[in-house]
Design a protein around this motif. Structure first.
Motif, PDB file in Angstrom:
ATOM      1  N   ALA A   1      49.169  40.555  33.468  1.00  0.00           N
ATOM      2  CA  ALA A   1      50.020  39.371  33.441  1.00  0.00           C
ATOM      3  C   ALA A   1      49.344  38.349  32.552  1.00  0.00           C
ATOM      4  CB  ALA A   1      50.228  38.819  34.847  1.00  0.00           C
ATOM      5  N   PRO A   2      50.061  37.307  32.139  1.00  0.00           N
ATOM      6  CA  PRO A   2      49.427  36.283  31.305  1.00  0.00           C
ATOM      7  C   PRO A   2      48.174  35.709  31.974  1.00  0.00           C
ATOM      8  CG  PRO A   2      51.800  35.988  31.292  1.00  0.00           C
ATOM      9  CD  PRO A   2      51.515  37.051  32.311  1.00  0.00           C
ATOM     10  N   GLY A   3      47.015  35.888  31.283  1.00  0.00           N
ATOM     11  CA  GLY A   3      45.750  35.353  31.784  1.00  0.00           C
ATOM     12  C   GLY A   3      45.182  36.079  32.978  1.00  0.00           C
ATOM     13  N   ARG A   4      45.657  37.301  33.306  1.00  0.00           N
ATOM     14  CA  ARG A   4      45.165  38.037  34.471  1.00  0.00           C
ATOM     15  C   ARG A   4      44.836  39.462  34.060  1.00  0.00           C
ATOM     16  NH1 ARG A   4      46.417  35.080  39.051  1.00  0.00           N
ATOM     17  NH2 ARG A   4      46.336  36.873  40.462  1.00  0.00           N
ATOM     18  N   VAL A   5      43.621  39.911  34.486  1.00  0.00           N
ATOM     19  CA  VAL A   5      43.118  41.234  34.142  1.00  0.00           C
ATOM     20  C   VAL A   5      42.674  41.923  35.417  1.00  0.00           C
ATOM     21  CG1 VAL A   5      41.372  42.531  32.853  1.00  0.00           C
ATOM     22  CG2 VAL A   5      42.386  40.462  31.847  1.00  0.00           C
ATOM     23  N   ARG A   6      43.157  43.145  35.655  1.00  0.00           N
ATOM     24  CA  ARG A   6      42.726  43.935  36.800  1.00  0.00           C
ATOM     25  C   ARG A   6      41.618  44.882  36.352  1.00  0.00           C
ATOM     26  NH1 ARG A   6      47.294  45.931  38.606  1.00  0.00           N
ATOM     27  NH2 ARG A   6      47.476  44.544  40.403  1.00  0.00           N
ATOM     28  N   VAL A   7      40.525  44.926  37.148  1.00  0.00           N
ATOM     29  CA  VAL A   7      39.383  45.767  36.798  1.00  0.00           C
ATOM     30  C   VAL A   7      39.167  46.799  37.878  1.00  0.00           C
ATOM     31  CG1 VAL A   7      38.274  43.967  35.441  1.00  0.00           C
ATOM     32  CG2 VAL A   7      37.759  44.188  37.876  1.00  0.00           C
ATOM     33  N   ALA A   8      38.555  47.913  37.468  1.00  0.00           N
ATOM     34  CA  ALA A   8      38.202  48.956  38.434  1.00  0.00           C
ATOM     35  C   ALA A   8      37.034  48.496  39.277  1.00  0.00           C
ATOM     36  CB  ALA A   8      37.859  50.243  37.688  1.00  0.00           C
ATOM     37  N   MET A   9      36.941  49.011  40.485  1.00  0.00           N
ATOM     38  CA  MET A   9      35.917  48.548  41.425  1.00  0.00           C
ATOM     39  C   MET A   9      34.524  48.750  40.880  1.00  0.00           C
ATOM     40  SD  MET A   9      35.470  49.559  45.414  1.00  0.00           S
ATOM     41  CE  MET A   9      34.223  48.763  46.441  1.00  0.00           C
ATOM     42  N   GLY A  10      34.290  49.862  40.217  1.00  0.00           N
ATOM     43  CA  GLY A  10      32.949  50.125  39.698  1.00  0.00           C
ATOM     44  C   GLY A  10      32.571  49.276  38.521  1.00  0.00           C
ATOM     45  N   SER A  11      33.538  48.558  37.941  1.00  0.00           N
ATOM     46  CA  SER A  11      33.251  47.731  36.770  1.00  0.00           C
ATOM     47  C   SER A  11      32.804  46.336  37.137  1.00  0.00           C
ATOM     48  CB  SER A  11      34.503  47.635  35.871  1.00  0.00           C
ATOM     49  OG  SER A  11      34.861  48.924  35.416  1.00  0.00           O
ATOM     50  N   VAL A  12      32.977  45.912  38.387  1.00  0.00           N
ATOM     51  CA  VAL A  12      32.615  44.561  38.765  1.00  0.00           C
ATOM     52  C   VAL A  12      31.135  44.499  39.093  1.00  0.00           C
ATOM     53  CG1 VAL A  12      33.025  42.720  40.407  1.00  0.00           C
ATOM     54  CG2 VAL A  12      34.914  44.174  39.692  1.00  0.00           C
ATOM     55  N   PRO A  13      30.380  43.621  38.462  1.00  0.00           N
ATOM     56  CA  PRO A  13      28.941  43.519  38.734  1.00  0.00           C
ATOM     57  C   PRO A  13      28.684  43.135  40.195  1.00  0.00           C
ATOM     58  CG  PRO A  13      29.538  42.336  36.737  1.00  0.00           C
ATOM     59  CD  PRO A  13      30.798  42.701  37.392  1.00  0.00           C
TER      60      PRO A  13
END
Length: 321
Positions: free
Chosen positions: A299-311
């Motif tokens: 969505a505009p200004g929103r990014v979903r990341v995979a769980m393993g990618s979050v520090p």
């Protein structure tokens, strides 16, 4: 006759004749509307024989020049009281004209060649065509004779017949070649990087097929609503590689990183490393941990990341359980 003998003949003319009749005046520049040159066209006060025809007028757009000797012969033969004074006098006779519109010639030729098997979308080459001239206000008609279209070379030939009031029929040979064309979408104005193309920003034209490079947009639907990946000039054609869906994440813009897990939602602020459209992968720097992760623009200004990618060290801005 030499100039000396010519002037001597003038001096030998009876002086009494000069005094009896007022002298005529030469018109050095004559514009003819009709198809006949008359004595009165050359001289003012030409006398009772002024309406006598002398010759056919020049063709429309052409001219002829009468030198002093010719003018003196005409004046003597028709009783005009005029004689040269220096031997350098001359009259330039012109007939105004206008060219037959080239577009009308091409339209007539295209219609006839189409009946002979040419695709109506083809482009016609007519090298060296100079449209014929006709009288300025004359009614005219055109026709084609002996039309030939060769296959597969697409070379053609025809004879153009022009009939106009006040002039003889004119015939002109037309020789050329037809070339296939293909549709191409071009810009109607200068477009900047990342602009979204509106319907009025593009139009469809046809170009010769050999001038169109592979990968060019050939339908307006391929262009309108797309985002431009490079600047465009007016009348420049759109390449499909330079188009893409509109970006919902802009390069260097602040975005919200979202991590969804069963029973837990995390939101972290980050900065996008590049632009991305909906559904495209995008790399984002986590502003809290300074680590870089990869996610999907949703969505505009929103990014979903995979769980393993979050520090692990990232501090969530909000959390719900």
């Amino acid at each position: 006759m030499s100039r000396r003998l010519f002037l001597a003949g003038l001096l030998a003319a009876p002086l009494a004749a000069r005094a009896e009749t007022p002298p005529a005046l030469l018109r050095p520049h004559v514009l003819l509307e009709g198809d006949t040159l008359r004595v009165s066209d050359l001289f003012d006060q030409a006398g009772p024989r002024g309406a006598t025809p002398l010759a056919a007028a020049p063709l429309p757009g052409r001219r002829m020049v009468l030198e002093a000797q010719n003018l003196w012969n005409i004046a003597r033969a028709h009783g005009v009281p005029w004689r040269p004074l220096t031997g350098q006098e001359r009259a330039v006779v012109e007939r105004p004209g206008r060219p037959v519109p080239r577009a009308e010639i091409e339209a007539l030729l295209r219609a006839e060649l189409t009946r002979h098997g040419m695709d109506e979308e083809m482009e016609m080459d007519l090298p060296g065509l100079i449209p014929p001239m006709i009288p300025g206000a004359a009614f005219y008609e055109m026709a084609l004779e002996g039309v030939v279209l060769e296959q597969p070379s697409l070379r053609f030939a025809a004879t153009l017949l022009v009939l106009a009031d006040g002039m003889p029929a004119q015939r002109m040979r037309l020789v050329g070649r037809a070339a296939p064309t293909t549709p191409v979408v071009v810009a109607t104005r200068r477009l900047a990087l990342n602009e979204i193309i509106a319907p009025e920003d593009a139009r469809l034209i046809r170009l010769r097929a050999e001038r169109v490079r592979p990968g060019q947009a050939q339908q307006l639907e391929q262009v309108v609503g797309q985002e431009l990946r490079r600047p465009m000039a007016v009348e420049q054609s759109f390449a499909l590689v330079d188009l893409g869906p509109p970006s919902i994440v802009q390069r260097n813009a602040l975005v919200t990183l979202l991590l969804d897990t069963p029973g837990l939602q995390l939101a972290v602020q980050g900065r996008a490393m590049r632009a991305a459209a909906r559904g495209e992968a995008v790399t984002v720097m986590n502003l809290t941990s300074r680590s870089v992760v990869e996610g999907i623009a949703i969505a505009p200004g929103r990014v979903r990341v995979a769980m393993g990618s979050v520090p692990v060290s990232s501090t969530p801005l909000s959390a719900t359980r």
